[in-house]
Motif scaffolding. Structure first.
Motif, mmCIF file in Angstrom:
data_model
loop_
_atom_site.group_PDB
_atom_site.id
_atom_site.type_symbol
_atom_site.label_atom_id
_atom_site.label_comp_id
_atom_site.label_asym_id
_atom_site.label_seq_id
_atom_site.Cartn_x
_atom_site.Cartn_y
_atom_site.Cartn_z
ATOM 1 N N ASP A 17 -2.227 11.740 -12.131
ATOM 2 C CA ASP A 17 -1.179 11.476 -13.122
ATOM 3 C C ASP A 17 0.102 10.923 -12.489
ATOM 4 O O ASP A 17 1.122 10.777 -13.173
ATOM 5 N N ALA A 18 0.061 10.615 -11.217
ATOM 6 C CA ALA A 18 1.255 10.100 -10.533
ATOM 7 C C ALA A 18 1.688 8.771 -11.164
ATOM 8 O O ALA A 18 0.841 7.904 -11.431
ATOM 9 N N LEU A 78 -6.490 4.741 -5.862
ATOM 10 C CA LEU A 78 -7.500 5.630 -5.287
ATOM 11 C C LEU A 78 -6.993 7.066 -5.386
ATOM 12 O O LEU A 78 -5.998 7.424 -4.753
ATOM 13 N N VAL A 79 -7.659 7.863 -6.217
ATOM 14 C CA VAL A 79 -7.302 9.276 -6.344
ATOM 15 C C VAL A 79 -8.065 10.023 -5.259
ATOM 16 O O VAL A 79 -9.273 10.251 -5.364
ATOM 17 N N ALA A 80 -7.364 10.350 -4.184
ATOM 18 C CA ALA A 80 -8.022 10.965 -3.029
ATOM 19 C C ALA A 80 -6.993 11.643 -2.143
ATOM 20 O O ALA A 80 -5.786 11.389 -2.246
ATOM 21 N N ASP A 81 -7.472 12.496 -1.271
ATOM 22 C CA ASP A 81 -6.626 13.154 -0.279
ATOM 23 C C ASP A 81 -6.302 12.127 0.806
ATOM 24 O O ASP A 81 -7.200 11.634 1.494
ATOM 25 N N LEU A 82 -5.033 11.806 0.963
ATOM 26 C CA LEU A 82 -4.644 10.761 1.918
ATOM 27 C C LEU A 82 -5.037 11.105 3.346
ATOM 28 O O LEU A 82 -5.280 10.216 4.161
ATOM 29 N N ILE A 122 0.854 -1.187 0.000
ATOM 30 C CA ILE A 122 0.000 0.000 0.000
ATOM 31 C C ILE A 122 0.893 1.241 0.000
ATOM 32 O O ILE A 122 1.642 1.486 0.947
ATOM 33 N N ALA A 123 0.830 2.002 -1.096
ATOM 34 C CA ALA A 123 1.665 3.202 -1.255
ATOM 35 C C ALA A 123 0.819 4.432 -0.980
ATOM 36 O O ALA A 123 -0.122 4.737 -1.715
ATOM 37 N N VAL A 124 1.155 5.137 0.094
ATOM 38 C CA VAL A 124 0.379 6.302 0.526
ATOM 39 C C VAL A 124 1.187 7.577 0.287
ATOM 40 O O VAL A 124 2.255 7.757 0.870
ATOM 41 N N GLY A 125 0.682 8.434 -0.591
ATOM 42 C CA GLY A 125 1.364 9.706 -0.843
ATOM 43 C C GLY A 125 2.717 9.521 -1.502
ATOM 44 O O GLY A 125 3.619 10.346 -1.313
ATOM 45 N N ILE A 126 2.870 8.452 -2.285
ATOM 46 C CA ILE A 126 4.118 8.175 -2.999
ATOM 47 C C ILE A 126 3.856 8.367 -4.487
ATOM 48 O O ILE A 126 2.972 7.722 -5.060
ATOM 49 N N SER A 127 4.607 9.252 -5.117
ATOM 50 C CA SER A 127 4.346 9.569 -6.527
ATOM 51 C C SER A 127 4.751 8.425 -7.445
ATOM 52 O O SER A 127 4.136 8.210 -8.490
ATOM 53 N N GLY A 128 5.817 7.676 -7.076
ATOM 54 C CA GLY A 128 6.222 6.538 -7.883
ATOM 55 C C GLY A 128 7.430 6.800 -8.751
ATOM 56 O O GLY A 128 7.442 6.462 -9.933
#
Length: 310
Positions: free
Chosen positions: A284-285, A295-299, A256-262
């Motif tokens: 677009d991350a 999930l495109v959302a505010d973490l 689970i990647a939280v707030g990680i652009s990649g």
């Protein structure tokens, strides 16, 4: 082909990373394990029980207490007279010792192998894992590090290898052990052996926010905790949490990647995970290109809500 495997241990038990190295070494031929340490009889006995190991060499000397590479490498080079290949896990310890062994033997090291294609032919990742190279060695002896996530772990029980004492050059006088700071993960599993990993990125702002957002979710899931290099460099968490090309290579059941652009360097360390879940407000991350669930959302809203519902 006779193969010597470096056993990582704490003088009492064998580290998980060794088990994958034993599997890889077994594809080359008969496996002998090397346990170098101080009062390391417990680790030698544990190594003798690993399935696939034919013999254990125990080097019990004060010089090897902390497995300093400057002391262990000459020991390995001396023992290699009777072996065709030296195999080590691609961990901090393995990657510290193996290049020195290769230099002493005057051969090229083959790093981070993913598979064994023949006696001297292997595959390994290049370009941060975006391409896989097939390499063949022409050296008389092989020095190899093994990516632990690419091989099944050998069974820690079921073997009955003999244990033989060996001696080496001892203290080379080139380095001394000063101290170590070990990151305490509490009851959380270690990253490289965790079935579930929750990782946080730079978007978490600071260490307090990282603690508030990531840790409760990890605790609910019984997960290991990881981080991107950006989060580590910013001081949110210790270096031991870093996942990526310059951190730990992991392949859990769920990542689970939280707030990680990649960034490509981060993807190189986790893209072999069975299921990748990404939470990021930037649609677009790059992380979404490898994610199974995005999930495109505010973490700051999504993660606490997810934690609450678990």
């Amino acid at each position: 082909m006779n193969t010597l495997v470096l056993v990582e241990h704490d003088n009492n038990s064998v580290a998980d990373a060794t088990l994958a190295a034993v599997t890889a070494a077994g594809k080359l031929g008969e496996v002998t394990a090397l346990v170098a340490g101080t009062n390391c009889g417990g680790a030698a006995d544990a190594a003798a029980k690993i399935a696939g190991i034919a013999k254990v060499l125990k080097a019990d000397d004060a010089a090897y207490e902390h497995q300093l590479a400057e002391n262990v490498a000459p020991l390995v080079a001396q023992i290699m007279d009777g072996y065709d290949a030296f195999v080590a896990p691609a961990t901090t310890t393995g990657k510290n010792i193996a290049p020195r062994v290769a230099a002493l033997l005057d051969v090229m090291q083959i790093s981070d192998i993913l598979s064994v294609e023949g006696d001297k032919t292997f595959t390994r990742p290049i370009y941060a894992g975006n391409a896989i190279a097939t390499v063949e060695s022409s050296d008389p002896k092989l020095v190899i590090t093994v990516r632990g996530t690419a091989f099944d772990k050998a069974e820690p029980e079921g073997g009955s290898a003999s244990v033989e004492d060996v001696s080496g050059p001892g203290d080379a006088g080139l380095s001394t052990f000063v101290s170590q700071d070990i990151a305490e993960g509490g009851d959380r599993p270690e990253l490289t052996s965790a079935n579930i990993i929750v990782s946080g990125g730079r978007a978490l702002k600071d260490s307090e926010t990282f603690e508030q957002i990531i840790m409760p979710l990890a605790d609910k899931l019984g997960a290991g905790v990881g981080a991107s290099r950006a989060a580590v460099d910013a001081g949110y968490v210790p270096n031991d949490y870093q996942v990526g090309q310059t951190g730990k290579i992991v392949a859990p059941e769920v990542y689970i990647a939280v707030g990680i652009s990649g960034a490509i360097q981060h993807l190189a360390g986790m893209k072999d995970s069975k299921v990748i879940i990404a939470i990021n407000k930037d649609e677009d991350a790059p992380i979404f290109q490898v994610a199974d669930i995005g999930l495109v959302a505010d973490l700051y809203k999504a993660v606490p809500e997810l934690t609450e519902k678990l």
